[in-house]
Scaffold this active site. Structure first.
Site, mmCIF file in Angstrom:
data_model
loop_
_atom_site.group_PDB
_atom_site.id
_atom_site.type_symbol
_atom_site.label_atom_id
_atom_site.label_comp_id
_atom_site.label_asym_id
_atom_site.label_seq_id
_atom_site.Cartn_x
_atom_site.Cartn_y
_atom_site.Cartn_z
ATOM 1 N N ASP A 81 -14.437 -3.199 111.803
ATOM 2 C CA ASP A 81 -14.095 -3.176 110.226
ATOM 3 C C ASP A 81 -12.734 -3.122 110.247
ATOM 4 O O ASP A 81 -12.380 -1.990 111.012
ATOM 5 C CB ASP A 81 -15.094 -2.240 109.534
ATOM 6 C CG ASP A 81 -14.844 -2.095 108.087
ATOM 7 O OD1 ASP A 81 -14.775 -3.051 107.514
ATOM 8 O OD2 ASP A 81 -14.859 -1.058 107.786
ATOM 9 N N HIS A 82 -12.103 -3.638 109.318
ATOM 10 C CA HIS A 82 -10.546 -3.648 109.022
ATOM 11 C C HIS A 82 -9.767 -3.393 110.255
ATOM 12 O O HIS A 82 -9.005 -2.769 110.333
ATOM 13 C CB HIS A 82 -10.480 -2.207 108.115
ATOM 14 C CG HIS A 82 -10.837 -2.159 106.847
ATOM 15 N ND1 HIS A 82 -10.457 -3.230 105.858
ATOM 16 C CD2 HIS A 82 -11.854 -1.657 106.032
ATOM 17 C CE1 HIS A 82 -10.744 -3.057 104.720
ATOM 18 N NE2 HIS A 82 -11.959 -2.246 104.764
ATOM 19 N N HIS A 177 -12.237 1.799 97.987
ATOM 20 C CA HIS A 177 -12.698 2.574 98.931
ATOM 21 C C HIS A 177 -12.436 4.025 98.249
ATOM 22 O O HIS A 177 -11.733 4.370 97.602
ATOM 23 C CB HIS A 177 -11.674 2.534 100.055
ATOM 24 C CG HIS A 177 -11.740 1.195 100.897
ATOM 25 N ND1 HIS A 177 -10.694 0.229 101.096
ATOM 26 C CD2 HIS A 177 -12.786 0.616 101.368
ATOM 27 C CE1 HIS A 177 -11.182 -0.878 101.586
ATOM 28 N NE2 HIS A 177 -12.352 -0.710 101.663
ATOM 29 N N HIS A 205 -16.442 -4.727 99.798
ATOM 30 C CA HIS A 205 -15.993 -3.618 100.454
ATOM 31 C C HIS A 205 -15.978 -2.397 99.242
ATOM 32 O O HIS A 205 -15.951 -2.738 98.126
ATOM 33 C CB HIS A 205 -14.634 -3.399 100.969
ATOM 34 C CG HIS A 205 -14.705 -4.276 102.308
ATOM 35 N ND1 HIS A 205 -14.125 -3.945 103.573
ATOM 36 C CD2 HIS A 205 -15.219 -5.519 102.761
ATOM 37 C CE1 HIS A 205 -14.114 -4.649 104.505
ATOM 38 N NE2 HIS A 205 -14.933 -5.711 104.036
ATOM 39 N N ALA A 229 -19.191 3.459 103.586
ATOM 40 C CA ALA A 229 -18.551 4.302 104.750
ATOM 41 C C ALA A 229 -18.741 5.715 103.967
ATOM 42 O O ALA A 229 -19.269 6.692 104.560
ATOM 43 C CB ALA A 229 -17.281 3.897 104.831
#
Length: 281
Positions: A81-82, A177, A205, A229
Site C-alpha cells: 500500500d502506498h 486518511h 482510500h 487502516a
C-alpha cells in the site's frame, strides 16, 4: 488461498461490490482480519505500507501472513500500500507480495506516469497487478500527508491508465486518511464521470469512518477495493484499553492480544459487510 488482487477485483467489478483491504500491522491484526474474512466467506486483502516495512521487513509480514493463512480457505491477497519508490516495489515483489501499489500522486503528472509505468513493467512478467493513484487523498497516514483532497480528473484518468499500464486506479473523491473531524462529502458525480471513461477497477482510500451506505454507493459506481487502516488501529488500541480499564493489573501480552483481536475482528467484519463482499469467496 493466496491469490493476486486482479482476479478479486475483476470479480468485484462484475458483481457490483468492493473487496475490503486492511493494513494489518502485526500478528493480532492479521489473525483478526483473516478470521473475520473466513467466517463471512469473503475475499480479503492484507496490506503493508513502506513505513510498516521500516518497522519490520516485507519478508516478515509475508511469512506471518502465510503462517496465519494455514487454515484459511477464502482468497487472500498481499498488497503493498502506498509504495513510494521503485526500490520498495522491488523489495515487496521479491518478498512475495501478490499486488503492488505505486503512489506517485504527489509527483508532477509526467513523473507519476513514468514511475508508475516502470513499476508496472517490473511486475507484469511476474503476473502481479499494479495499483496507481491519480489525485491525492487528504489527511495523514503512515508518514504520508496531504493538506486536502485533490479530485481525480476524469479525462486525465483514462490517459493515465493508457500510458502507465496500471491495472487499478485509486481516485480522489473527497475521502481522507486518518480520523474524520466531520463526515466527508463524497463527490459521487466525479466518481461516475471517472467510471464512464475508465474500464479498470477503481480503488477508494481513506474509508475508515464511512457509513455502509457510503461504501455501497461507491461500489455501485465502480469502486472495487476499499482501504481501511485507522479503523483497525482504533479497534486494536480500544480493545487493550478496555481490558486494562477493567483489569489494570493485566501484563500478559497474550491476554492483551486476545482483547485486541476481538475488537479488530469485529471492526473488520463490519467493513467487510459494508463493502458487500461477505459471501463472495
Amino acid at each position: 488461498m493466496l491469490v493476486t488482487t486482479k482476479e478479486m477485483l475483476l470479480a468485484a467489478q462484475a458483481g457490483g461490490y468492493a473487496v475490503a483491504a486492511f493494513n494489518a500491522e502485526n500478528m493480532e491484526m492479521t489473525v483478526a482480519v483473516l478470521a473475520a474474512a473466513q467466517e463471512l466467506r469473503s475475499p480479503v486483502i492484507l496490506q503493508a505500507t513502506p513505513l510498516m516495512m521500516r518497522f519490520a521487513s516485507a519478508a516478515l509480514y509475508v511469512a506471518m501472513a502465510r503462517a496465519a493463512m494455514e487454515d484459511i480457505t477464502v482468497p487472500v491477497a498481499l498488497h503493498l500500500d502506498h509504495g513510494d519508490s521503485y526500490g520498495v516495489a522491488v523489495r515487496s515483489l521479491r518478498a512475495g507480495y501478490t499486488s503492488l501499489m505505486l503512489d506517485g500522486s504527489r509527483l508532477p503528472y509526467e513523473e507519476n506516469v513514468a514511475l508508475t509505468r516502470r513499476v508496472a513493467e517490473l511486475a507484469a512478467p511476474c503476473g502481479v497487478p499494479v495499483e496507481a493513484e491519480l489525485g491525492a487523498v487528504g489527511g495523514t497516514e503512515d508518514g504520508l500527508s496531504s493538506m486536502s483532497d485533490t479530485g481525480t480528473d476524469p479525462e486525465q484518468a483514462a490517459d493515465f491508465l493508457a500510458y502507465t499500464g496500471a491495472d487499478f486506479l485509486a481516485v480522489g473523491i473527497g475521502t481522507a486518511h486518518g480520523v474524520y473531524r466531520a463526515h466527508p462529502k463524497l463527490d459521487l458525480q466525479r466518481l461516475e464521470a471517472i467510471r464512464e471513461r475508465v474500464d479498470a477497477p477503481l480503488v477508494l482510500h481513506g474509508a475508515s469512518g464511512l457509513t455502509r451506505e457510503d461504501l455501497r454507493a461507491c461500489a455501485a459506481r465502480g469502486i472495487c477495493k476499499v482501504n481501511f487502516a485507522t479503523e483497525l488501529r482504533l479497534a486494536y488500541a480500544g480493545g487493550i484499553k478496555a481490558l486494562l480499564a477493567e483489569k489494570p493489573e493485566t501484563f500478559d501480552p497474550k491476554e492483551l492480544g486476545r482483547a485486541a483481536i476481538a475488537r479488530v475482528k469485529e471492526a473488520a467484519a463490519e467493513s467487510i459487510r459494508g463493502c458487500g463482499c461477505a459471501g463472495k469467496a
